[in-house]
Design an enzyme around this catalytic site. Structure first.
Site, PDB file in Angstrom:
ATOM      1  N   SER A 190       0.843  -1.198   0.000  1.00  0.00           N
ATOM      2  CA  SER A 190       0.000   0.000   0.000  1.00  0.00           C
ATOM      3  C   SER A 190       0.880   1.251   0.000  1.00  0.00           C
ATOM      4  O   SER A 190       2.068   1.188   0.341  1.00  0.00           O
ATOM      5  CB  SER A 190      -0.839  -0.020   1.280  1.00  0.00           C
ATOM      6  N   TYR A 203      -2.606  -1.421  10.145  1.00  0.00           N
ATOM      7  CA  TYR A 203      -2.595  -1.660   8.691  1.00  0.00           C
ATOM      8  C   TYR A 203      -1.245  -1.213   8.111  1.00  0.00           C
ATOM      9  O   TYR A 203      -0.649  -1.912   7.284  1.00  0.00           O
ATOM     10  CB  TYR A 203      -3.750  -0.890   8.068  1.00  0.00           C
TER      11      TYR A 203
HETATM   12  P1  NAD Z   1     -11.723  -4.984  -2.108  1.00  0.00           P
HETATM   13  O1  NAD Z   1     -12.606  -4.973  -0.929  1.00  0.00           O
HETATM   14  O2  NAD Z   1     -12.341  -4.915  -3.435  1.00  0.00           O
HETATM   15  O3  NAD Z   1     -10.775  -6.260  -2.089  1.00  0.00           O
HETATM   16  C1  NAD Z   1     -10.324  -6.892  -0.919  1.00  0.00           C
HETATM   17  C2  NAD Z   1     -10.681  -8.359  -1.051  1.00  0.00           C
HETATM   18  O4  NAD Z   1     -10.054  -9.090   0.009  1.00  0.00           O
HETATM   19  C3  NAD Z   1     -12.168  -8.650  -0.921  1.00  0.00           C
HETATM   20  O5  NAD Z   1     -12.823  -8.589  -2.172  1.00  0.00           O
HETATM   21  C4  NAD Z   1     -12.171 -10.060  -0.350  1.00  0.00           C
HETATM   22  O6  NAD Z   1     -12.466 -11.022  -1.362  1.00  0.00           O
HETATM   23  C5  NAD Z   1     -10.753 -10.292   0.106  1.00  0.00           C
HETATM   24  N1  NAD Z   1     -10.728 -10.807   1.486  1.00  0.00           N
HETATM   25  C6  NAD Z   1     -10.784 -10.124   2.638  1.00  0.00           C
HETATM   26  N2  NAD Z   1     -10.780 -10.980   3.681  1.00  0.00           N
HETATM   27  C7  NAD Z   1     -10.707 -12.240   3.152  1.00  0.00           C
HETATM   28  C8  NAD Z   1     -10.681 -13.536   3.713  1.00  0.00           C
HETATM   29  N3  NAD Z   1     -10.707 -13.745   5.045  1.00  0.00           N
HETATM   30  N4  NAD Z   1     -10.639 -14.603   2.864  1.00  0.00           N
HETATM   31  C9  NAD Z   1     -10.637 -14.420   1.522  1.00  0.00           C
HETATM   32  N5  NAD Z   1     -10.642 -13.196   0.943  1.00  0.00           N
HETATM   33  C10 NAD Z   1     -10.682 -12.126   1.764  1.00  0.00           C
HETATM   34  O7  NAD Z   1     -10.705  -3.780  -1.906  1.00  0.00           O
HETATM   35  P2  NAD Z   1      -9.349  -3.356  -2.671  1.00  0.00           P
HETATM   36  O8  NAD Z   1      -9.126  -1.967  -2.241  1.00  0.00           O
HETATM   37  O9  NAD Z   1      -9.394  -3.682  -4.097  1.00  0.00           O
HETATM   38  O10 NAD Z   1      -8.236  -4.242  -1.929  1.00  0.00           O
HETATM   39  C11 NAD Z   1      -7.291  -5.036  -2.602  1.00  0.00           C
HETATM   40  C12 NAD Z   1      -5.911  -4.887  -1.965  1.00  0.00           C
HETATM   41  O11 NAD Z   1      -5.415  -3.564  -2.212  1.00  0.00           O
HETATM   42  C13 NAD Z   1      -5.881  -5.084  -0.446  1.00  0.00           C
HETATM   43  O12 NAD Z   1      -4.726  -5.827  -0.095  1.00  0.00           O
HETATM   44  C14 NAD Z   1      -5.748  -3.676   0.079  1.00  0.00           C
HETATM   45  O13 NAD Z   1      -5.137  -3.634   1.340  1.00  0.00           O
HETATM   46  C15 NAD Z   1      -4.897  -3.048  -1.002  1.00  0.00           C
HETATM   47  N6  NAD Z   1      -4.935  -1.587  -1.068  1.00  0.00           N
HETATM   48  C16 NAD Z   1      -6.124  -0.925  -1.299  1.00  0.00           C
HETATM   49  C17 NAD Z   1      -6.122   0.469  -1.356  1.00  0.00           C
HETATM   50  C18 NAD Z   1      -7.388   1.263  -1.590  1.00  0.00           C
HETATM   51  O14 NAD Z   1      -7.368   2.499  -1.408  1.00  0.00           O
HETATM   52  N7  NAD Z   1      -8.479   0.662  -1.987  1.00  0.00           N
HETATM   53  C19 NAD Z   1      -4.919   1.183  -1.200  1.00  0.00           C
HETATM   54  C20 NAD Z   1      -3.742   0.471  -0.977  1.00  0.00           C
HETATM   55  C21 NAD Z   1      -3.765  -0.900  -0.915  1.00  0.00           C
END
Ligand code: NAD
Ligand code: MG
Length: 298
Positions: A190, A203
């Site tokens: 991230s 986090y």
């Molecule tokens: P998102 O909610 O679309 O995706 C996260 C996914 O994690 C969920 O769809 C779910 O399927 C999965 N998940 C959570 N707990 C789980 C479990 N116990 N078992 C199986 N699957 C599980 O959100 P996103 O923002 O696309 O997140 C994707 C990645 O990007 C994450 O690692 C997040 O930390 C990272 N990220 C997101 C952002 C942001 O601003 N959205 C910024 C930096 C990093």
């Protein structure tokens, strides 16, 4: 005189709306129920065979960044399996419907990867159903904002570290034993890695752990011909953010702290995952790539 390329746009203007409407869902959140629905590339990502014949497992592939990676990989010619939680069946099925209609194969593997046996089994089930595995995208994550780190319970600490750090560790352990030479493992950290935020203490700590894990692993797995890299997305408009990842009052301005002064749509993050999985990245391992809208010095 040559005509200006009409596809070129000022990157700052892609936000498309002044502020995000305040909304909350229970975690993990359903993308189809968000307003506006995030753009995971359904109508925008093209593809030109850069991953032809490849076999990829993407965790958290139903929504947000993982969904955008799944769409991009499929349209680049890869066979794709995604893992997700039962509450996300609606998003997983809409993705499967879209890709199947385009003639792409997609395998849906529901399962809670915070449970070690399920995390490990998912890797082998994906390899069995895909006929092998040469790309592993460790993208699933949970994020919980809090006013002070004193509010973070041990239960939450254990859960967030389990999903974001332990499950990728377990899945990489399994995958590394069956992946052929030339394979690629991609972790997801991230912008917290560059600029840890107040309200996201644990986090930030675990996203640092992901980078450490990935870089140490790259050194071991090069012996097997496997490349290991990390992507650090910046703020993106996804279900994670409206299901506890942000405090309610921070939703409208989500993503304003970068040079673009906006959050990304998920499709804007997917391209780097295509590159890192492809043969074009054959000299790239042990690296950490930011797609953060410009965090340096902000
Ligand atoms: P998102 O909610 O679309 O995706 C996260 C996914 O994690 C969920 O769809 C779910 O399927 C999965 N998940 C959570 N707990 C789980 C479990 N116990 N078992 C199986 N699957 C599980 O959100 P996103 O923002 O696309 O997140 C994707 C990645 O990007 C994450 O690692 C997040 O930390 C990272 N990220 C997101 C952002 C942001 O601003 N959205 C910024 C930096 C990093
Ligand atoms: Mg989801």
């Amino acid at each position: 005189m040559e005509k200006a390329n009409s596809n070129l746009k000022d990157p700052r203007d892609k936000r498309g709306l002044e502020e995000f409407p305040i909304q909350m869902q229970d975690a993990p959140g359903v993308q189809a129920e968000m307003n506006p629905v995030p753009d995971s590339g359904e109508k925008t990502y093209g593809g030109c065979g850069r991953l032809k014949g490849r076999k990829a497992l993407i965790t958290g592939g139903d929504s947000g960044i993982g969904r955008a990676i799944a769409i991009a990989y499929a349209r680049e010619g890869a066979k794709v399996a995604i893992n997700y939680l039962p509450e996300e069946q609606k998003d997983a099925e809409s993705l499967a419907g879209l890709l199947t209609k385009e003639g792409n194969e997609i395998i849906l593997l529901e399962g809670d990867i915070s449970q070690e046996d399920i995390a490990r089994k998912t890797v082998h089930e994906a390899a069995k159903r895909l006929g092998g595995l040469d790309i592993l995208v460790l993208n699933a994550g949970v994020q919980k904002a809090h006013k002070s780190f004193t509010e973070v319970s041990t239960e939450l600490l254990l859960h967030t570290f389990t999903v974001n750090v332990f499950s990728p560790f377990w899945m990489a352990q399994e995958a590394s034993q069956i992946m052929p030479k030339g394979s690629s493992i991609i972790f997801t950290s991230s912008s917290e890695y560059y600029k840890p935020a107040v309200k996201l203490t644990e986090y930030a700590a675990l996203k640092f752990a992901v980078v450490g894990l990935s870089r140490a692993l790259a050194k071991e797995l090069i012996e097997k011909g496997i490349r290991v890299n990390t992507v650090c997305p910046g703020s993106a408009w996804t279900p994670l953010e409206i299901s506890g990842g942000l405090m309610k009052e921070d939703i409208p301005d989500h993503g304003s702290v970068n040079l673009m002064q906006r959050a990304a749509q998920p499709y804007e993050i997917a391209g780097i995952y295509v590159f890192l999985a492809s043969e074009e990245a054959s000299f790239v391992t042990c690296e950490t790539y930011g797609v953060c809208g410009g965090m340096e010095g902000v």
